[in-house]
Design a protein around this motif. Structure first.
Motif, PDB file in Angstrom:
ATOM      1  N   LEU A  75       0.828  -1.201   0.000  1.00  0.00           N
ATOM      2  CA  LEU A  75       0.000   0.000   0.000  1.00  0.00           C
ATOM      3  C   LEU A  75       0.863   1.252   0.000  1.00  0.00           C
ATOM      4  O   LEU A  75       0.537   2.246  -0.676  1.00  0.00           O
ATOM      5  CB  LEU A  75      -0.934  -0.010   1.211  1.00  0.00           C
ATOM      6  CG  LEU A  75      -1.888   1.186   1.323  1.00  0.00           C
ATOM      7  CD1 LEU A  75      -2.781   1.290   0.096  1.00  0.00           C
ATOM      8  CD2 LEU A  75      -2.741   1.076   2.592  1.00  0.00           C
ATOM      9  N   LEU A  76       1.970   1.223   0.732  1.00  0.00           N
ATOM     10  CA  LEU A  76       2.876   2.374   0.752  1.00  0.00           C
ATOM     11  C   LEU A  76       3.460   2.615  -0.637  1.00  0.00           C
ATOM     12  O   LEU A  76       3.610   3.766  -1.062  1.00  0.00           O
ATOM     13  CB  LEU A  76       3.992   2.132   1.773  1.00  0.00           C
ATOM     14  CG  LEU A  76       5.042   3.242   1.911  1.00  0.00           C
ATOM     15  CD1 LEU A  76       4.382   4.561   2.311  1.00  0.00           C
ATOM     16  CD2 LEU A  76       6.104   2.849   2.926  1.00  0.00           C
ATOM     17  N   CYS A  77       3.792   1.541  -1.355  1.00  0.00           N
ATOM     18  CA  CYS A  77       4.313   1.685  -2.716  1.00  0.00           C
ATOM     19  C   CYS A  77       3.282   2.331  -3.635  1.00  0.00           C
ATOM     20  O   CYS A  77       3.624   3.163  -4.488  1.00  0.00           O
ATOM     21  CB  CYS A  77       4.731   0.318  -3.268  1.00  0.00           C
ATOM     22  SG  CYS A  77       6.248  -0.348  -2.555  1.00  0.00           S
ATOM     23  N   VAL A  78       2.018   1.969  -3.474  1.00  0.00           N
ATOM     24  CA  VAL A  78       0.956   2.569  -4.279  1.00  0.00           C
ATOM     25  C   VAL A  78       0.864   4.066  -4.014  1.00  0.00           C
ATOM     26  O   VAL A  78       0.765   4.884  -4.949  1.00  0.00           O
ATOM     27  CB  VAL A  78      -0.399   1.885  -3.991  1.00  0.00           C
ATOM     28  CG1 VAL A  78      -1.547   2.644  -4.652  1.00  0.00           C
ATOM     29  CG2 VAL A  78      -0.377   0.441  -4.473  1.00  0.00           C
ATOM     30  N   ILE A  79       0.907   4.442  -2.737  1.00  0.00           N
ATOM     31  CA  ILE A  79       0.833   5.865  -2.376  1.00  0.00           C
ATOM     32  C   ILE A  79       2.047   6.612  -2.919  1.00  0.00           C
ATOM     33  O   ILE A  79       1.918   7.722  -3.448  1.00  0.00           O
ATOM     34  CB  ILE A  79       0.737   6.012  -0.846  1.00  0.00           C
ATOM     35  CG1 ILE A  79      -0.595   5.437  -0.346  1.00  0.00           C
ATOM     36  CG2 ILE A  79       0.861   7.472  -0.429  1.00  0.00           C
ATOM     37  CD1 ILE A  79      -0.736   5.447   1.161  1.00  0.00           C
ATOM     38  N   CYS A  80       3.227   6.007  -2.801  1.00  0.00           N
ATOM     39  CA  CYS A  80       4.438   6.646  -3.325  1.00  0.00           C
ATOM     40  C   CYS A  80       4.356   6.825  -4.836  1.00  0.00           C
ATOM     41  O   CYS A  80       4.837   7.836  -5.383  1.00  0.00           O
ATOM     42  CB  CYS A  80       5.674   5.814  -2.970  1.00  0.00           C
ATOM     43  SG  CYS A  80       6.117   5.833  -1.218  1.00  0.00           S
ATOM     44  N   TYR A  81       3.770   5.864  -5.527  1.00  0.00           N
ATOM     45  CA  TYR A  81       3.635   5.958  -6.982  1.00  0.00           C
ATOM     46  C   TYR A  81       2.652   7.057  -7.382  1.00  0.00           C
ATOM     47  O   TYR A  81       2.917   7.850  -8.300  1.00  0.00           O
ATOM     48  CB  TYR A  81       3.184   4.614  -7.540  1.00  0.00           C
ATOM     49  CG  TYR A  81       2.820   4.656  -9.008  1.00  0.00           C
ATOM     50  CD1 TYR A  81       3.803   4.719  -9.992  1.00  0.00           C
ATOM     51  CD2 TYR A  81       1.481   4.629  -9.407  1.00  0.00           C
ATOM     52  CE1 TYR A  81       3.471   4.764 -11.334  1.00  0.00           C
ATOM     53  CE2 TYR A  81       1.135   4.676 -10.743  1.00  0.00           C
ATOM     54  CZ  TYR A  81       2.131   4.743 -11.709  1.00  0.00           C
ATOM     55  OH  TYR A  81       1.791   4.795 -13.039  1.00  0.00           O
ATOM     56  N   LEU A  82       1.515   7.109  -6.699  1.00  0.00           N
ATOM     57  CA  LEU A  82       0.482   8.088  -7.064  1.00  0.00           C
ATOM     58  C   LEU A  82       0.892   9.517  -6.729  1.00  0.00           C
ATOM     59  O   LEU A  82       0.518  10.457  -7.441  1.00  0.00           O
ATOM     60  CB  LEU A  82      -0.833   7.739  -6.361  1.00  0.00           C
ATOM     61  CG  LEU A  82      -1.504   6.432  -6.795  1.00  0.00           C
ATOM     62  CD1 LEU A  82      -2.752   6.178  -5.967  1.00  0.00           C
ATOM     63  CD2 LEU A  82      -1.849   6.463  -8.285  1.00  0.00           C
ATOM     64  N   TRP A  83       1.626   9.693  -5.634  1.00  0.00           N
ATOM     65  CA  TRP A  83       2.017  11.048  -5.209  1.00  0.00           C
ATOM     66  C   TRP A  83       3.541  11.211  -5.244  1.00  0.00           C
ATOM     67  O   TRP A  83       4.126  11.813  -4.361  1.00  0.00           O
ATOM     68  CB  TRP A  83       1.479  11.333  -3.813  1.00  0.00           C
ATOM     69  CG  TRP A  83       0.033  11.723  -3.834  1.00  0.00           C
ATOM     70  CD1 TRP A  83      -0.476  12.967  -4.065  1.00  0.00           C
ATOM     71  CD2 TRP A  83      -1.089  10.857  -3.631  1.00  0.00           C
ATOM     72  NE1 TRP A  83      -1.841  12.925  -4.025  1.00  0.00           N
ATOM     73  CE2 TRP A  83      -2.261  11.644  -3.758  1.00  0.00           C
ATOM     74  CE3 TRP A  83      -1.234   9.498  -3.364  1.00  0.00           C
ATOM     75  CZ2 TRP A  83      -3.531  11.129  -3.627  1.00  0.00           C
ATOM     76  CZ3 TRP A  83      -2.505   8.977  -3.239  1.00  0.00           C
ATOM     77  CH2 TRP A  83      -3.635   9.775  -3.362  1.00  0.00           C
ATOM     78  N   ALA A  84       4.173  10.653  -6.265  1.00  0.00           N
ATOM     79  CA  ALA A  84       5.628  10.752  -6.395  1.00  0.00           C
ATOM     80  C   ALA A  84       6.041  12.208  -6.644  1.00  0.00           C
ATOM     81  O   ALA A  84       5.381  12.927  -7.408  1.00  0.00           O
ATOM     82  CB  ALA A  84       6.107   9.876  -7.539  1.00  0.00           C
ATOM     83  N   PRO A  85       7.109  12.692  -6.007  1.00  0.00           N
ATOM     84  CA  PRO A  85       7.585  14.061  -6.254  1.00  0.00           C
ATOM     85  C   PRO A  85       7.967  14.242  -7.721  1.00  0.00           C
ATOM     86  O   PRO A  85       8.617  13.370  -8.319  1.00  0.00           O
ATOM     87  CB  PRO A  85       8.820  14.170  -5.348  1.00  0.00           C
ATOM     88  CG  PRO A  85       8.623  13.127  -4.296  1.00  0.00           C
ATOM     89  CD  PRO A  85       7.906  12.008  -4.970  1.00  0.00           C
ATOM     90  N   SER A  86       7.548  15.350  -8.321  1.00  0.00           N
ATOM     91  CA  SER A  86       7.878  15.663  -9.710  1.00  0.00           C
ATOM     92  C   SER A  86       7.775  17.162  -9.910  1.00  0.00           C
ATOM     93  O   SER A  86       7.347  17.901  -9.009  1.00  0.00           O
ATOM     94  CB  SER A  86       6.939  14.921 -10.669  1.00  0.00           C
ATOM     95  OG  SER A  86       5.609  15.401 -10.523  1.00  0.00           O
ATOM     96  N   GLN A  87       8.159  17.630 -11.088  1.00  0.00           N
ATOM     97  CA  GLN A  87       8.112  19.065 -11.359  1.00  0.00           C
ATOM     98  C   GLN A  87       6.682  19.572 -11.473  1.00  0.00           C
ATOM     99  O   GLN A  87       6.438  20.775 -11.403  1.00  0.00           O
ATOM    100  CB  GLN A  87       8.860  19.371 -12.656  1.00  0.00           C
ATOM    101  CG  GLN A  87       8.287  18.664 -13.886  1.00  0.00           C
ATOM    102  CD  GLN A  87       9.128  18.902 -15.117  1.00  0.00           C
ATOM    103  OE1 GLN A  87      10.153  19.582 -15.032  1.00  0.00           O
ATOM    104  NE2 GLN A  87       8.714  18.364 -16.253  1.00  0.00           N
ATOM    105  N   SER A  88       5.739  18.647 -11.631  1.00  0.00           N
ATOM    106  CA  SER A  88       4.330  19.043 -11.720  1.00  0.00           C
ATOM    107  C   SER A  88       3.557  18.661 -10.472  1.00  0.00           C
ATOM    108  O   SER A  88       2.336  18.515 -10.520  1.00  0.00           O
ATOM    109  CB  SER A  88       3.687  18.395 -12.955  1.00  0.00           C
ATOM    110  OG  SER A  88       3.835  16.987 -12.909  1.00  0.00           O
TER     111      SER A  88
END
Length: 479
Positions: A405-418
């Motif tokens: 579940l943590l991996c899913v959250i990290c994927y959906l809200w991954a840091p990016s320029q947008s």
């Protein structure tokens, strides 16, 4: 009175006929480094029983040979001690444990005898006496007094159980390797996450700060669990301080992880800038859950290597389970409202993320309920712990599920320029973000480019855009 004994434990008990029944899974090897050792085992009997001799028997047997201890005369109630009827039928000595040699090894089950001398109040086993274990299995250790005069005997000392690779109980030994694996996968996740976190540090959301804390705590907890198990395996002891810190870090991680999922479901930082009046309620829930989880884990792990009794575990697990159920209910209620708000605002990008998040949560809850059912089935169909070699999977599953579940959250809200496109904004027309504006122009089946009108909220005008004019307005129509 049954207790699941692990490797090294002090015993100070007041009991009846069966003094103590520890049991543990033991892995054996060809060099017979596995054993059960008796250190400073001493029995005291009441003064009223000192006028006669007495016998204490130490019985060690594998769970598969449990029917080789005791018997039943004429199909009646099974008795561990030899009765007059069993003496006639089996040829055993009345007043002693009835032993039937195992079909696999005639020397098993093993029975050691300790005799009370006349007028003596105590008797002791030979110090550091060992029973070598040459076969992998679930072993039981009984201290039995068949003489009713020995009711009220007091026993002190300790037993040391060793596997072929160390002092970890057989059911716990695979977990040490499992925590090595979990430390590695958490480390990999941390490297990926914090690389992106540092790279786009200027665009980081408050929500992503919270995710970073959970990732860091998860890695720290897995490393601590491995160190605690490695120390236990090499020394046979569980230091209270180390185990306390392990379970405390775990309780903090579980609490923050649940609050993180709850805040995400509420749309914190996405559809609302703060939690507003709910902040105090969320904090109160977090503190309550932390205390319940900490109390359960301290009681179950700190300073002990025995399983909790059914009643004690129920008292401690029930509040924790009820809080988990309440949090799940709140999460899905809040998530439903957040999805409705995003649909009303027609925020397609955020709505897509939250739909994926809700699907992941639903899958996690479904799998959790199914696994709880399997866990109940596993324990109900294995009363003698004969499937002990796979029991570690019950504990490991929950760590794997939390990591997924943590991996899913990290994927959906991954840091990016947008990253800021996910953030809450008070500007008018927030619902029309960059990607949604692109979706306003769509190609017709015949290849023509359609014109899509959007009303200017500030002036009441209507602007018409055409892709062929590079996004420039062709005309300004007034109603």
């Amino acid at each position: 009175m049954g207790m699941n004994f692990s490797l090294q434990t002090h015993i100070f008990l007041l009991i009846l006929t069966i003094l103590l029944k520890p049991r543990e899974g033991i892995f054996s090897s060809s060099d017979s480094r596995s054993f059960v050792r008796f250190d400073n085992i001493t029995f005291w009997r009441p003064k009223s029983a000192a006028k006669s001799r007495g016998l204490i028997q130490v019985v060690v047997f594998e769970a598969a040979d449990r029917n080789n201890i005791g018997g039943s005369a004429y199909g009646g109630q099974r008795s561990i001690c030899c009765t007059s009827d069993l003496s006639k039928l089996q040829g055993c000595k009345q007043g002693e444990v009835l032993r039937i040699p195992s079909a696999n090894d005639l020397n098993w089950p093993i029975i050691l005898k300790l005799h009370f001398s006349r007028n003596s109040l105590s008797t002791s086993m030979k110090n550091h006496e060992e029973v070598r274990i040459s076969k992998t299995g679930m072993y039981n250790l009984f201290f039995i007094a068949c003489d009713p005069k020995l009711k009220g005997v007091v026993m002190s000392g300790k037993t040391v159980w060793r596997n072929s690779n160390g002092y970890l109980p057989g059911r716990m030994a695979p977990l040490m390797r499992f925590y090595v694996f979990m430390s590695l996968v958490y480390f990999l996740l941390a490297v990926i996450w914090f690389t992106q976190y540092i790279r786009f540090r200027k665009d980081i959301l408050q929500l992503q700060h919270c995710i970073s804390v959970v990732v860091g705590l998860g890695l720290f907890q897995m490393i601590l669990w491995y160190l605690e198990y490695a120390n236990f395996n090499s020394t046979g002891m569980r230091p209270v301080v180390l185990t306390f810190w392990v379970v405390t870090v775990g309780a903090v991680r579980k609490t923050i992880a649940r609050l993180l999922v709850l805040c995400v479901s509420m749309g914190y930082g996405v559809v609302r800038p703060t939690l507003g009046g709910l902040t105090s309620k969320v904090l109160l829930l977090g503190i309550t859950y932390f205390l319940a989880s900490e109390l359960l884990d301290i009681t179950e792990y700190v300073g002990t290597i025995n399983d909790l009794s059914g009643r004690a575990r129920l008292v401690l697990v029930l509040p924790d389970a009820l809080l988990d159920a309440f949090i799940i209910l709140w999460i899905f209620t809040a998530l439903s409202r957040t999805l409705e708000q995003l649909q009303v605002k027609r925020s397609a990008v955020k709505l897509d993320i939250y739909r994926k998040f809700s699907n992941a949560l639903a899958a996690v809850v479904f799998v959790s309920v199914a696994w709880i059912g399997y866990e109940l089935y596993f324990k109900a169909t294995d009363p003698f712990n004969e499937r002990w070699q796979s029991a570690w999977i019950i504990t490991a599953f929950w760590d794997v599920l939390a990591f997924a579940l943590l991996c899913v959250i990290c994927y959906l809200w991954a840091p990016s320029q947008s990253s800021q496109r996910y953030a809450y904004s008070e500007e008018l027309g927030e619902e029309f973000d960059e990607e949604e504006a692109q979706s306003l122009t769509r190609e017709k089946p015949d290849g023509d480019i359609s014109l899509v009108e959007t009303k200017d909220k500030s002036g009441g005008g209507t602007h018409v855009f055409d892709d062929e004019d590079d996004g420039e307005a062709e005309e300004d129509k007034r109603e």
